[in-house]
Design a protein around this motif. Structure first.
Motif, mmCIF file in Angstrom:
data_model
loop_
_atom_site.group_PDB
_atom_site.id
_atom_site.type_symbol
_atom_site.label_atom_id
_atom_site.label_comp_id
_atom_site.label_asym_id
_atom_site.label_seq_id
_atom_site.Cartn_x
_atom_site.Cartn_y
_atom_site.Cartn_z
ATOM 1 N N UNK A 33 3.518 -14.648 -4.284
ATOM 2 C CA UNK A 33 4.859 -14.997 -3.819
ATOM 3 C C UNK A 33 5.525 -13.822 -3.106
ATOM 4 N N UNK A 34 5.425 -12.634 -3.691
ATOM 5 C CA UNK A 34 5.993 -11.436 -3.066
ATOM 6 C C UNK A 34 5.089 -10.889 -1.953
ATOM 7 N N UNK A 35 3.849 -11.387 -1.889
ATOM 8 C CA UNK A 35 2.836 -10.899 -0.960
ATOM 9 C C UNK A 35 2.663 -9.387 -1.119
ATOM 10 N N UNK A 36 2.379 -8.997 -2.372
ATOM 11 C CA UNK A 36 2.225 -7.598 -2.735
ATOM 12 C C UNK A 36 1.011 -7.455 -3.645
ATOM 13 N N UNK A 37 0.248 -6.408 -3.421
ATOM 14 C CA UNK A 37 -0.890 -6.091 -4.289
ATOM 15 C C UNK A 37 -0.922 -4.587 -4.497
ATOM 16 N N UNK A 38 -1.375 -4.194 -5.679
ATOM 17 C CA UNK A 38 -1.485 -2.761 -5.961
ATOM 18 C C UNK A 38 -2.826 -2.492 -6.634
ATOM 19 N N UNK A 39 -3.573 -1.578 -6.040
ATOM 20 C CA UNK A 39 -4.868 -1.164 -6.566
ATOM 21 C C UNK A 39 -4.699 0.245 -7.133
ATOM 22 N N UNK A 40 -4.479 0.311 -8.447
ATOM 23 C CA UNK A 40 -4.071 1.543 -9.118
ATOM 24 C C UNK A 40 -5.003 2.723 -8.868
ATOM 25 N N UNK A 42 -7.140 3.338 -6.583
ATOM 26 C CA UNK A 42 -7.239 3.733 -5.178
ATOM 27 C C UNK A 42 -5.910 4.251 -4.624
ATOM 28 N N UNK A 43 -4.829 4.024 -5.351
ATOM 29 C CA UNK A 43 -3.493 4.411 -4.888
ATOM 30 C C UNK A 43 -3.164 3.778 -3.539
ATOM 31 N N UNK A 44 -3.564 2.510 -3.410
ATOM 32 C CA UNK A 44 -3.269 1.747 -2.199
ATOM 33 C C UNK A 44 -2.587 0.452 -2.609
ATOM 34 N N UNK A 45 -1.529 0.140 -1.889
ATOM 35 C CA UNK A 45 -0.825 -1.124 -2.089
ATOM 36 C C UNK A 45 -0.858 -1.895 -0.778
ATOM 37 N N UNK A 46 -0.838 -3.203 -0.887
ATOM 38 C CA UNK A 46 -0.705 -4.080 0.274
ATOM 39 C C UNK A 46 0.635 -4.785 0.164
ATOM 40 N N UNK A 47 1.335 -4.907 1.259
ATOM 41 C CA UNK A 47 2.612 -5.612 1.263
ATOM 42 C C UNK A 47 2.764 -6.275 2.619
ATOM 43 N N UNK A 48 3.262 -7.481 2.612
ATOM 44 C CA UNK A 48 3.487 -8.200 3.854
ATOM 45 C C UNK A 48 4.379 -7.373 4.780
ATOM 46 N N UNK A 49 3.893 -7.111 5.969
ATOM 47 C CA UNK A 49 4.672 -6.353 6.951
ATOM 48 C C UNK A 49 5.996 -7.060 7.230
ATOM 49 N N UNK A 50 5.939 -8.379 7.313
ATOM 50 C CA UNK A 50 7.147 -9.167 7.575
ATOM 51 C C UNK A 50 8.149 -9.019 6.440
ATOM 52 N N UNK A 51 7.675 -9.113 5.199
ATOM 53 C CA UNK A 51 8.580 -9.000 4.049
ATOM 54 C C UNK A 51 9.177 -7.590 3.946
ATOM 55 N N UNK A 52 8.390 -6.569 4.234
ATOM 56 C CA UNK A 52 8.906 -5.201 4.184
ATOM 57 C C UNK A 52 9.961 -5.000 5.259
ATOM 58 N N UNK A 53 9.666 -5.432 6.471
ATOM 59 C CA UNK A 53 10.633 -5.289 7.565
ATOM 60 C C UNK A 53 11.897 -6.093 7.282
ATOM 61 N N UNK A 54 11.742 -7.309 6.770
ATOM 62 C CA UNK A 54 12.919 -8.122 6.435
ATOM 63 C C UNK A 54 13.773 -7.450 5.368
ATOM 64 N N UNK A 55 13.119 -6.832 4.387
ATOM 65 C CA UNK A 55 13.873 -6.169 3.309
ATOM 66 C C UNK A 55 14.713 -5.029 3.874
ATOM 67 N N UNK A 56 14.156 -4.284 4.804
ATOM 68 C CA UNK A 56 14.903 -3.167 5.380
ATOM 69 C C UNK A 56 15.864 -3.625 6.471
ATOM 70 N N UNK A 57 15.408 -4.477 7.365
ATOM 71 C CA UNK A 57 16.246 -4.916 8.480
ATOM 72 C C UNK A 57 17.433 -5.747 8.011
ATOM 73 N N UNK A 58 17.206 -6.643 7.074
ATOM 74 C CA UNK A 58 18.267 -7.522 6.590
ATOM 75 C C UNK A 58 19.416 -6.717 5.997
ATOM 76 N N UNK A 59 19.081 -5.707 5.235
ATOM 77 C CA UNK A 59 20.112 -4.940 4.558
ATOM 78 C C UNK A 59 20.655 -3.798 5.398
ATOM 79 N N UNK A 60 19.851 -3.254 6.310
ATOM 80 C CA UNK A 60 20.251 -2.003 6.937
ATOM 81 C C UNK A 60 20.259 -2.014 8.463
ATOM 82 N N UNK A 61 19.986 -3.133 9.078
ATOM 83 C CA UNK A 61 20.089 -3.254 10.528
ATOM 84 C C UNK A 61 19.322 -2.159 11.277
ATOM 85 N N UNK A 62 18.072 -1.976 10.931
ATOM 86 C CA UNK A 62 17.277 -0.946 11.582
ATOM 87 C C UNK A 62 16.856 -1.374 12.978
#
Length: 125
Positions: A33-40, A42-62
């Motif tokens: 649902x969050x489109x997030x994965x974490x591989x402990x 390997x210290x690598x996480x996957x996150x939807x580029x769209x969801x990350x950008x929306x989280x920042x753009x929506x709140x902070x108008x980047x």
């Protein structure tokens, strides 16, 4: 401050999840649902580029270049506000101020390095 992970901002979460989990055989957890994965390990996480950008753009108008980001470096800190103030005093350019992200279960702030790569300082709540 400790290095936590590199978060790859991916355009196709399901394909990347299958690749890192099934092909590369990294072990970890994911949230479809969050489109997030974490591989402990390997210290690598996957996150939807769209969801990350929306989280920042929506709140902070980047600016629009933020939506083109490919990764975020995560640094775990004991106190986000303290590190924010220390870095701000060193003239670090912040994208946002420290804030709680209930959907991420953490307190975060984001800033740029000199090349406009995004770095996140966070503390799990």
């Amino acid at each position: 401050m400790e290095f936590h992970a590199i978060r790859l901002c991916v355009t196709n979460f399901k394909d990347c999840l299958r690749f890192y989990r099934d092909t590369i055989e990294f072990e970890g957890w994911h949230d479809d649902e969050q489109q997030y994965a974490y591989f402990e390990k390997a210290n690598i996480a996957l996150f939807s580029q769209k969801k990350m950008a929306e989280a920042l753009l929506k709140e902070y108008q980047l600016d629009e270049t933020t939506s083109q980001m490919k990764f975020v470096i995560q640094l775990e800190v004991p106190d986000v506000d303290m590190y924010y103030n220390n870095l701000k005093n060193k003239r670090v350019e912040f994208i946002n101020t420290p804030h709680n992200r209930k959907d991420w279960g953490s307190r975060v702030a984001h800033f740029y390095d000199p090349e406009k790569n995004i770095i996140e300082i966070y503390k799990a709540k």
